[in-house]
Structure formats: C-alpha cells, structure tokens
Motif scaffolding. Structure first.
Motif, mmCIF file in Angstrom:
data_model
loop_
_atom_site.group_PDB
_atom_site.id
_atom_site.type_symbol
_atom_site.label_atom_id
_atom_site.label_comp_id
_atom_site.label_asym_id
_atom_site.label_seq_id
_atom_site.Cartn_x
_atom_site.Cartn_y
_atom_site.Cartn_z
ATOM 1 N N ARG A 1 0.842 -1.189 0.000
ATOM 2 C CA ARG A 1 0.000 0.000 0.000
ATOM 3 C C ARG A 1 0.881 1.244 0.000
ATOM 4 O O ARG A 1 1.792 1.378 0.829
ATOM 5 N N ALA A 2 0.624 2.160 -0.946
ATOM 6 C CA ALA A 2 1.331 3.443 -0.988
ATOM 7 C C ALA A 2 0.503 4.474 -0.240
ATOM 8 O O ALA A 2 -0.661 4.721 -0.578
ATOM 9 N N CYS A 3 1.078 5.069 0.791
ATOM 10 C CA CYS A 3 0.349 6.009 1.646
ATOM 11 C C CYS A 3 0.707 7.446 1.258
ATOM 12 O O CYS A 3 1.893 7.795 1.159
ATOM 13 N N GLN A 4 -0.314 8.275 1.097
ATOM 14 C CA GLN A 4 -0.079 9.666 0.729
ATOM 15 C C GLN A 4 0.167 10.544 1.948
ATOM 16 O O GLN A 4 0.684 11.653 1.826
ATOM 17 N N ASP A 5 -0.193 10.041 3.139
ATOM 18 C CA ASP A 5 -0.018 10.807 4.374
ATOM 19 C C ASP A 5 0.481 9.869 5.460
ATOM 20 O O ASP A 5 0.468 8.640 5.311
ATOM 21 N N ALA A 6 0.913 10.458 6.576
ATOM 22 C CA ALA A 6 1.522 9.666 7.641
ATOM 23 C C ALA A 6 0.560 8.648 8.237
ATOM 24 O O ALA A 6 0.965 7.554 8.639
ATOM 25 N N ALA A 7 -0.736 9.013 8.307
ATOM 26 C CA ALA A 7 -1.725 8.112 8.888
ATOM 27 C C ALA A 7 -2.230 7.077 7.895
ATOM 28 O O ALA A 7 -2.992 6.190 8.256
ATOM 29 N N CYS A 8 -1.827 7.201 6.646
ATOM 30 C CA CYS A 8 -2.258 6.313 5.554
ATOM 31 C C CYS A 8 -3.771 6.344 5.376
ATOM 32 O O CYS A 8 -4.404 5.349 5.018
ATOM 33 N N ALA A 9 -4.363 7.525 5.638
ATOM 34 C CA ALA A 9 -5.794 7.696 5.410
ATOM 35 C C ALA A 9 -6.097 7.721 3.919
ATOM 36 O O ALA A 9 -7.189 7.354 3.490
ATOM 37 N N LYS A 10 -5.126 8.166 3.121
ATOM 38 C CA LYS A 10 -5.261 8.176 1.672
ATOM 39 C C LYS A 10 -4.168 7.294 1.096
ATOM 40 O O LYS A 10 -2.986 7.508 1.372
ATOM 41 N N SER A 11 -4.573 6.291 0.334
ATOM 42 C CA SER A 11 -3.585 5.325 -0.124
ATOM 43 C C SER A 11 -4.036 4.659 -1.411
ATOM 44 O O SER A 11 -5.211 4.714 -1.787
ATOM 45 N N GLY A 12 -3.081 4.029 -2.062
ATOM 46 C CA GLY A 12 -3.348 3.183 -3.216
ATOM 47 C C GLY A 12 -2.807 1.802 -2.951
ATOM 48 O O GLY A 12 -1.635 1.656 -2.571
ATOM 49 N N SER A 13 -3.644 0.785 -3.105
ATOM 50 C CA SER A 13 -3.249 -0.579 -2.769
ATOM 51 C C SER A 13 -3.141 -1.443 -4.012
ATOM 52 O O SER A 13 -4.044 -1.449 -4.858
ATOM 53 N N ALA A 14 -2.052 -2.178 -4.099
ATOM 54 C CA ALA A 14 -1.855 -3.100 -5.210
ATOM 55 C C ALA A 14 -2.675 -4.366 -4.986
ATOM 56 O O ALA A 14 -3.140 -4.635 -3.868
ATOM 57 N N ALA A 15 -2.847 -5.137 -6.015
ATOM 58 C CA ALA A 15 -3.534 -6.421 -5.890
ATOM 59 C C ALA A 15 -2.719 -7.342 -4.978
ATOM 60 O O ALA A 15 -1.484 -7.311 -4.972
ATOM 61 N N VAL A 16 -3.421 -8.154 -4.199
ATOM 62 C CA VAL A 16 -2.772 -9.074 -3.271
ATOM 63 C C VAL A 16 -1.988 -10.137 -4.043
ATOM 64 O O VAL A 16 -2.454 -10.664 -5.054
ATOM 65 N N VAL A 17 -0.794 -10.447 -3.549
ATOM 66 C CA VAL A 17 0.055 -11.487 -4.136
ATOM 67 C C VAL A 17 0.209 -12.614 -3.112
ATOM 68 O O VAL A 17 0.478 -12.354 -1.936
ATOM 69 N N GLN A 18 0.048 -13.852 -3.555
ATOM 70 C CA GLN A 18 0.184 -15.006 -2.669
ATOM 71 C C GLN A 18 1.625 -15.523 -2.678
ATOM 72 O O GLN A 18 2.258 -15.570 -3.735
ATOM 73 N N ALA A 19 2.127 -15.894 -1.505
ATOM 74 C CA ALA A 19 3.478 -16.454 -1.401
ATOM 75 C C ALA A 19 3.535 -17.386 -0.199
ATOM 76 O O ALA A 19 2.775 -17.219 0.760
ATOM 77 N N THR A 20 4.440 -18.353 -0.244
ATOM 78 C CA THR A 20 4.581 -19.322 0.842
ATOM 79 C C THR A 20 6.018 -19.317 1.345
ATOM 80 O O THR A 20 6.965 -19.398 0.554
ATOM 81 N N THR A 21 6.181 -19.221 2.648
ATOM 82 C CA THR A 21 7.513 -19.276 3.241
ATOM 83 C C THR A 21 8.059 -20.701 3.171
ATOM 84 O O THR A 21 7.296 -21.672 3.231
ATOM 85 N N PRO A 22 9.376 -20.861 3.066
ATOM 86 C CA PRO A 22 9.968 -22.212 3.066
ATOM 87 C C PRO A 22 9.790 -22.911 4.416
ATOM 88 O O PRO A 22 9.562 -22.266 5.446
ATOM 89 N N ALA A 23 9.894 -24.227 4.408
ATOM 90 C CA ALA A 23 9.907 -24.997 5.651
ATOM 91 C C ALA A 23 11.217 -24.771 6.386
ATOM 92 O O ALA A 23 12.196 -24.266 5.817
ATOM 93 N N GLU A 24 11.247 -25.137 7.663
ATOM 94 C CA GLU A 24 12.496 -25.086 8.420
ATOM 95 C C GLU A 24 13.373 -26.276 8.042
ATOM 96 O O GLU A 24 12.889 -27.415 7.977
ATOM 97 N N TYR A 25 14.658 -26.000 7.839
ATOM 98 C CA TYR A 25 15.644 -27.043 7.550
ATOM 99 C C TYR A 25 16.653 -27.095 8.696
ATOM 100 O O TYR A 25 17.383 -26.130 8.933
ATOM 101 N N TRP A 26 16.689 -28.227 9.381
ATOM 102 C CA TRP A 26 17.610 -28.432 10.495
ATOM 103 C C TRP A 26 18.681 -29.430 10.076
ATOM 104 O O TRP A 26 18.373 -30.553 9.671
ATOM 105 N N GLN A 27 19.948 -28.996 10.207
ATOM 106 C CA GLN A 27 21.053 -29.849 9.789
ATOM 107 C C GLN A 27 21.782 -30.424 11.001
ATOM 108 O O GLN A 27 22.293 -29.680 11.854
#
Length: 616
Positions: free
Chosen positions: A221-247
């Motif tokens: 979200r791009a905020c035009q003011d400090a409180a982010c009362a006015k903003s432009g939001s991009a479309a949501v993007v899905q992502a998945t974090t990797p699993a934990e790898y223990w060596q």
C-alpha cells in the motif's frame, strides 16, 4: 451530545451518493430513519473468526436496532483494513466501527465510534468514543509487486530461503507524492498478520517474523499521508515461506558420524540458556539430562557461548554426572521412585535467583507425576541438596523434611496435592516463558506448561497427547474444556515450546500416529515425523498470555525437514528416532537456533547430538 454532531452532518447530506469501499460501514437517512449498513463485520478470533454483513436502524442516532433479517455470512477478508468488529465485553458486547462514512455531492466525512449492547439486538452509541477521522481515498496503486525468498542458499540438492522472511518489491505509483509504503502479510490459518513500513523512496522491503511453511497474502500500500488515510493498494500477491531445515552436526549421513556435545549423553535431554547475570555460569548453556549409567537427572555445561564460535554451543560440554542433579532412589517404599525427563528453569531475582528443576517420576504407586525442586547453589544450578551431599538420591531426601524437598507440580486423579481430574499419568513437561525477553522466569501469571498425558476414555483416542497448564501465580493449573476433558494437543509426543518474541511461540512435537519407518525389531521409542505449530497471545483474551485457544491445531502442523551433515534429507526411519529434543537460542537471538536432541538408528542406545536451523 456528540451524536447530535453526527446527526447534523447526516442531515446536511440528505441526497446521498456514497462512494466508499465495499467493506466500509456507512450511514444513510431516508425520511426520519437512519440506516447503518455494515457490509463487513468480524466476530471471534484466530481460526474461529467469522465475518458477517448487517444493517441497523435509528430515529435518533443515540441508539440503533438490529435488522435481524439483514444478517448474512460473508467471506473472511484476511487483509481487511481496520474492519468493524463485535466482541464480548463485561456486560454484553461491544460493536466497534473504526471507520464510518457519510458522503454527498462529492464531499465526505468519516468517523470512528463504538456502540454497546446487552442483547445483540439494541445498541447504544458511546458518545465519548465518537471521533472524526480522515476520509479514505483511492489512489493509483504500486505496480509489479513481486514476493521472493530471502537469503537463498544451497543445502545438499535443495535451494532454500529464510523460513521466517519474505522479500517484497514493487514500482512506485503515479499521480501523487508517496509519504511511505506499508507492506502487510496475512495468513488465513489463524488470521494473523505482520506488517512493515518503508520509506517513500523504497521499492522493496523485507517482512520478518513470519511462520515457516505458511501461505501468506501480501499487500503493498502506498500512503499519501503519515496516517495512511489516503492510499493506493496493489492487488494481493500469494506467497509461501519455506519450511524449516535443520542440519545435524558431524559428518556423513549416519548416526555413527554425528558430533556428540557431551561424551556421556544418553537420553532425557533438555537445555537451558543462562544470561549475563548468572555469575560464574554467565552466557552458558546447561544440559539437564540422563547420562549413561545414571538413573535420574544430572548436569552438563558448555563454556561461554559466542555467536562467532559455533563450537562453543555445539560441543565440548563438561559433564557433572557424578556430583550433580537428582537420582532415582535405589530403594523406595513410597513417593518418588524412577526419575526420568526434566527441565531446568532459571528463576528471577524476585523468585530467589536460582534454578527450579522440574522432573517426572514414575512413583512407587505406579503413577507418574511432575515434581520440582530448587537449587541451593543459585544460578550454578547443579546442587539441589541443602545437606552436605551435592546430589539427591534417597527417598528421604525428597520428603518435606529432607535435603531436596520435592513439590508436586502436576498430580494425578485422586491425589491429595494438586490432583488433575481424569489424568492417570503426567510426564515430559516443558514450560514456555519469554526467554527472548529475559532468560529467567519471573513467575508472571499466564506462563504455560505442556505435559504428556495418555489416552483418556471419552476425551481422546490417541495414545500420546499433551495437556496444558497455566500458572496462576502460585501453581500450574491444568486446563479443561466444557465437557470436563483436559484441553489437549492430541497425537503429539515430546512437545517443546520455543519463544519467538512478544507473546508468540512455536512448538515442535512428534506425531506418533505416523509409524512409517519404524523398525519392527526395535523397542526404542519411535516418535514419528516432527511437526511445527504456532501460538499467538494476540488471538484471544489477554494479549500477553498464550491461552490454549491461541494455538494452531495439531492437524495443521507443518513438516520440519532434517538433513544429515552431508546435506541429504533424513528418511522416515532416521527422523522418527529423534526424541527428547530441546530447541534453543543459545545466544538469545533467533539468528542462531540450535536443536539439542537424543537420537538412535533403532539399534544403538540413544545419545545426545545437535542440529542447527540453516534458514532462520
């Protein structure tokens, strides 16, 4: 009264042409009736959170009545921005509207307000809560949003990124000057979110504090003011974090070539970190474990640990097996008999500046209970006998009049001291306290304990489960549900909670219901694959306390990946024989996470080994 101001604004905008976001509540006036439309209203928390739409009406704006026929279930929005919500309060319910809008002829006003109700049908406006807020506006959005792994590295044949971070990049919007950016990542399992702010000139940000192997909806979200009362939001993007790898540490791909942190390490292993205030024991890691040839718990200690020297917390522990800890009495006619697993918990100065050793004992009566005994050598934490001996070994030692007076922490059904209904055995306890805040436990109300319980008729059919107890300031109180059954993590073994900041924890456990890889010729404990779930105190009740309901379900547990020193992934057999594990931050930082464990291949006697989280 303030609602008269609200009325005057509504009356001014008689001919409404409201241009607001679909989820934003708004107020309309038709004739003499005000209609409050709430397109999106959240109720509940965590995995039980629900969303609805509803309408209320009023003739005065001092009170509103619910139109019951208007209630509709709606899709939960994981990235809803300060949504309307209703929650239980001391004398009913509180309806919070952080954003309520009026608009006419291109002019808009917006407010935040709270209403109260005792019956969910009639609502009273809390006039003291009414405040004017900035009107939201829709601006052009950031573009080309991309979410990628952070700190990519090769591990064997795998390429892995951080299990707790995601890198988000974008291009700047046009048509206005950006004050700052907000990046929000939200997951649907327990409806938690993590956010980060970035400067106006940024085109990327790293979101930290995420859950491993978890799907996130990421919003920029791009905020035009400090409180982010006015903003432009991009479309949501899905992502998945990797699993934990223990060596695992050592060489090759067999248990025979693993590094042993302590030479006599056998099983029943737990580990404790001591901070800078621990005197001679400062900045060390100490094992409370069962050495070879010892029935009970003894102590082994590292030297001073250093982030720059991994060997300082992975090897070279000094064993004090002959002079420390608590022993199973060689003969016992009552009380404590066979001492098994334990956990050393350093106590704050206000609680005595010592170590409290919690341990399980299979007692003379055949029932297993959890006890505690305090050290008499402060933060050295090796001597629990107030007499001349430095070990506790006789039945009389554990009596109230003995040198090692043991307190029953979790008793079983029928006990005179701290009985626990329906529970016949309590074992393998682990206590969760905010170790990243302070390495010592300060006795704060709400500290929790997990402990193994067996199958309970009418409550759980699993053979291994974990009960949940909460510290009330004096004792640990096991928790029960409305049916009278212990609240339990079902089909979980050897659970270990680990603090990850604030009121957030992750918990590792074995799933003994999965027996793939178990050797039919071995009688050694097979714990099954290791799983990971998360708990967050923000989800229910007191945000500083992690209640049982603040945890994800066992069924949602993520797989944890274990690899040999040479980078090969452990097969089902090798992973299943990892037991008595303790995950720890030896330097007090999540940048270095170490697993101290007992391991076998199903034939050799279990022994102590270590593993390191390669992608924290």
């Amino acid at each position: 009264m303030k609602y008269h101001l609200l009325l005057s604004y509504a009356a001014y905008f008689l001919s409404t042409s409201i241009a607001i976001a679909d989820s934003a509540p708004h107020l309309d006036l038709a004739g003499a009736t005000f209609t409050l439309t709430i397109p999106y209203l959240e109720f509940g928390s965590g995995s039980s959170k629900l969303a609805y739409s509803a309408k209320l009406s009023s003739s005065t704006l001092g009170s509103f009545s619910l139109d019951s026929s208007s209630i509709r279930s709606t899709t939960l929005q994981t990235l809803a921005d300060t949504p309307a919500s209703i929650a239980a309060a001391s004398k009913g319910y509180t309806l919070r509207l952080p954003y309520l809008e009026f608009a006419s002829g291109g002019v808009s006003k917006a407010y935040s307000v709270t209403l109260t109700t005792s019956d969910l049908l009639n609502y009273i406006v809390d006039t003291s809560s009414l405040k004017e807020v900035a009107v939201r506006s829709t601006l052009s959005a950031p573009g080309a949003v991309v979410v990628a792994d952070v700190d990519k590295q090769a591990l064997g044949s795998s390429s892995i990124g951080s299990s707790s971070k995601l890198q988000v990049s974008w291009t700047a919007p046009t048509g206005y000057v950006v004050d700052h950016y907000e990046v929000i990542a939200s997951e649907a399992l327990m409806n938690t979110r993590v956010s980060v702010s970035s400067s106006a000139t940024s085109t990327s940000a790293t979101v930290t504090g995420l859950k491993a192997a978890t799907s996130y909806a990421v919003l920029v979200r791009a905020c035009q003011d400090a409180a982010c009362a006015k903003s432009g939001s991009a479309a949501v993007v899905q992502a998945t974090t990797p699993a934990e790898y223990w060596q695992l540490q050592g060489t090759g791909n067999t248990v025979a070539s693993l590094t042993k942190p302590v030479a006599d390490g056998n099983a029943r292993l737990s580990a404790t970190r001591f901070g800078a205030e621990a005197g001679a024991n400062a900045n060390t890691v100490q094992f409370y474990y069962g050495p070879k040839g010892v029935s009970g718990q003894s102590v082994a200690s590292s030297g001073v640990v250093s982030a720059s020297n991994s060997a300082s917390y992975l090897s070279g522990f000094t064993s004090y097996a002959n002079t420390s800890g608590v022993r199973s009495p060689s003969s016992a006619s009552s009380g404590i008999k066979d001492i098994m697993t334990g956990q050393g918990v350093p106590l704050s100065a206000a609680m005595g500046a010592k170590v409290r050793l919690f341990f399980e004992s299979n007692d003379v009566d055949g029932k297993t209970r959890i006890y505690s005994v305090d050290s008499v050598d402060g933060y050295t934490g090796r001597d629990f006998n107030s007499g001349t001996a430095t070990t506790c070994s006789a039945s009389s030692d554990y009596l109230p009049s003995g040198g090692c007076p043991a307190t029953v922490v979790i008793g079983v059904e029928g006990d005179a001291v701290n009985p626990t209904s329906k529970i016949k055995a309590a074992r393998q306890n682990k206590i969760g306290w905010p170790t990243l805040t302070d390495w010592r436990w300060d006795g704060a109300v709400g500290t929790f304990m997990v402990f193994t319980i067996d199958q309970i008729s009418g409550c759980t059919s699993a053979s291994h489960n974990h009960g949940y107890a909460v510290w009330n300031g004096t004792t640990f109180v096991p928790q029960f549900d409305a049916s009278g059954c212990p609240k339990a993590f079902k089909s979980a073994q050897a659970a270990l909670p680990m603090h990850i900041g604030g009121a957030r924890y992750k918990m590792y456990f074995g799933d003994p219901s999965v027996t793939t890889g178990r050797s039919t010729s071995s009688n050694l404990p097979f714990v099954g694959p290791k799983k990971l779930i998360y708990g967050d105190g923000e989800l229910t009740g007191n945000s500083t306390i992690v209640d049982f309901e603040d945890w994800e379900s066992v069924g949602s547990g993520r797989n944890v990946v274990f690899v040999w020193p040479n980078g090969e992934v452990l097969n089902d057999t090798a992973e299943g024989y990892i037991d008595d594990f303790h995950f720890l931050t030896p330097t007090g930082s999540l940048d270095i996470q170490v697993l101290y464990l007992s391991i076998t291949d199903g034939s050799v006697a279990p022994f102590a080994a270590t593993a390191v989280l390669r992608n924290p």
